[in-house]
Design an enzyme around this catalytic site. Structure first.
Site, mmCIF file in Angstrom:
data_model
loop_
_atom_site.group_PDB
_atom_site.id
_atom_site.type_symbol
_atom_site.label_atom_id
_atom_site.label_comp_id
_atom_site.label_asym_id
_atom_site.label_seq_id
_atom_site.Cartn_x
_atom_site.Cartn_y
_atom_site.Cartn_z
ATOM 1 N N ASP A 1 0.814 -1.223 0.000
ATOM 2 C CA ASP A 1 0.000 0.000 0.000
ATOM 3 C C ASP A 1 0.844 1.267 0.000
ATOM 4 O O ASP A 1 0.292 2.369 -0.070
ATOM 5 C CB ASP A 1 -0.990 -0.003 1.160
ATOM 6 C CG ASP A 1 -0.327 0.016 2.534
ATOM 7 O OD1 ASP A 1 0.921 0.163 2.611
ATOM 8 O OD2 ASP A 1 -1.053 -0.117 3.542
ATOM 9 N N ASP B 1 0.720 -10.552 6.657
ATOM 10 C CA ASP B 1 0.300 -9.881 5.424
ATOM 11 C C ASP B 1 1.593 -9.532 4.691
ATOM 12 O O ASP B 1 2.307 -8.588 5.067
ATOM 13 C CB ASP B 1 -0.514 -8.629 5.785
ATOM 14 C CG ASP B 1 -1.391 -8.150 4.644
ATOM 15 O OD1 ASP B 1 -1.485 -8.828 3.608
ATOM 16 O OD2 ASP B 1 -2.004 -7.070 4.811
#
Ligand SMILES: *[C@@H]1O[C@H](CO)[C@@H](O)[C@H](O)[C@H]1NC(C)=O
Ligand SMILES: *[C@@H]1O[C@H](CO)[C@@H](O)[C@H](O)[C@H]1NC(C)=O
Length: 294
Positions: A28, A138
Site C-alpha cells: 500500500d 500480510d
C-alpha cells in the site's frame, strides 16, 4: 553431557514453538506502523522513504496515507535467496501479543498449502493491521493490492496495480508498476508461484542482517532468538552439486548500464537493468529469474 542435554531442550523448545498461521498479500506504500518511535525495544524505528526513495531522517514524518511524505521504501519488496528460501517484510498480528512484541521481529515461515508448499520465507515485521486476524502475516509484495489505504498513487505519481484487494493478476501486469518495485511483483509469479494466501507454520528467529540492513531496525532481543533453520534441499545435499554452479555471477546478457545497489537485482531472465554491482557487493545468482548484489 550437559551441553547435549541442553541442545535437546533447545530443539524440543523450537519444535514446540512452531505455530500455524495464515498469509495474505499487500503493497500500500503507506508508512509502516513500526516506523514510529517507541513501538518496541529496537535499535531504531523502521526506515521510511519519500517519493524519490530517499530515506527520511525523522521517524515523526506523517504517512503519505495521512497527508504526509513518509512511505514504504521500495527495497522492502521480497526476493529469492535460493529456490527454497526468500526474504521479505510483512505486516503481522499474532495472538496474545502487541506491536511491542513483534515490531522488527523476524519469523521463519514454511508455506503449508498451495504451489509453494514446503518453501520457506523469513520476514521481518514492519507493520501491523487492525484488519488482520490472529497469527496473520500480510506479506509485502508490490502489486499485491493496496487494501484499505493507497499511498502508492501519491508516492509514485500514479499506480496501476490491479485490484484493490489481490492486486495484479498476471506477471505481465507487473510491467505496469514503477520500475523500482517491478522485481518484487515478478517474485510473486516466479519464486512464489502465484500462491494465493497460503497457510504457514512459523517461528520467531534471529533476523538475518540482510533484512535489518534494509529496515534499519533490530530488536534488542535479537541475539536471544534461535538461528533460522536451513530449508531442506537448501544446500549440503547430493542434489546441491548442480545448483552450486548457479552461485557464479550471471553474465551480462546485453543488460542495462549503470550499477545496481547492494541487495538490488543484477541479473536473471528478462532483466534489462544494470548487471554490475556497487563496490563491496558481488552479483550472485539466486535462481534463473533473479541475481542479486550481495
Ligand atoms: C488454512 O488454514 C485454515 C485454518 O486452519 C483452514 O480453514 C484452511 O482450509 C487452510 N487453507 C488451505 C488452503 O489449506
Ligand atoms: C541478529 O542475530 C543474529 C544471530 O545471532 C546475527 O547473525 C545478526 O547479525 C544479528 N543482527 C544484528 C543487526 O545484530
Amino acid at each position: 553431557m550437559i551441553s547435549a542435554l541442553a541442545s535437546i531442550v533447545v530443539l524440543a523448545a523450537s519444535l514446540v514453538s512452531a505455530q500455524t498461521g495464515q498469509t495474505t498479500r499487500y503493497w500500500d506504500c503507506c508508512k509502516p506502523s513500526c516506523a514510529w518511535s517507541a513501538k518496541a525495544a529496537v535499535s531504531a524505528p523502521v526506515r521510511t522513504c519519500d517519493n524519490n526513495q530517499n530515506v527520511l531522517s525523522s521517524p515523526d514524518t506523517k504517512s503519505g496515507c495521512d497527508g504526509g511524505t513518509a512511505y514504504t521504501c521500495a527495497n522492502n519488496q521480497p526476493w529469492a535467496v535460493n529456490d527454497q528460501l526468500s526474504y521479505g517484510f510483512a505486516a503481522v498480528k499474532l495472538s496474545g501479543g502487541t506491536e511491542s512484541s513483534w515490531c522488527c521481529a523476524c519469523y521463519q515461515l514454511t508455506f503449508t498449502s498451495g504451489p509453494a508448499s514446503g518453501k520457506q520465507m523469513i520476514v521481518q515485521a514492519t507493520n501491523t493491521g487492525g484488519d488482520l486476524g490472529n497469527n496473520h502475516f500480510d506479506l509485502l509484495m508490490p502489486g499485491g493490492g493496496v487494501g484499505i489505504f493507497n499511498g502508492c498513487t501519491s508516492q509514485y505519481g500514479g499506480w496501476n496495480g490491479g485490484a484493490q484487494y489481490g492486486g495484479v493478476s498476471s506477471r505481465a501486469e507487473c510491467n505496469n508498476l514503477p520500475a523500482a518495485v517491478r522485481n518484487g511483483c515478478y517474485w510473486r509469479f516466479d519464486w512464489f508461484q502465484n500462491s494465493d494466501n497460503p497457510n504457514v507454520s512459523f517461528k520467531q528467529v534471529a533476523c538475518p542482517s540482510a533484512l535489518t540492513s534494509i529496515s534499519g531496525c533490530t530488536r534488542n532481543d535479537n541475539g536471544s532468538q534461535p538461528q533460522p533453520t536451513q530449508p531442506s534441499g537448501g544446500g549440503g545435499g547430493s542434489t546441491s552439486t548442480s545448483t552450486t554452479s548457479g552461485t557464479t555471477p550471471t553474465q551480462p546478457g546485453g543488460g542495462g548500464s549503470g550499477t545496481a545497489p547492494k541487495y538490488g537485482q543484477c541479473g536473471g531472465i528478462g532483466w534489462t537493468g544494470p548487471t554490475q554491482c556497487e563496490s563491496g557487493s558481488t552479483c550472485t545468482k539466486s535462481n534463473d529469474y533473479y541475481s542479486q548484489c550481495l
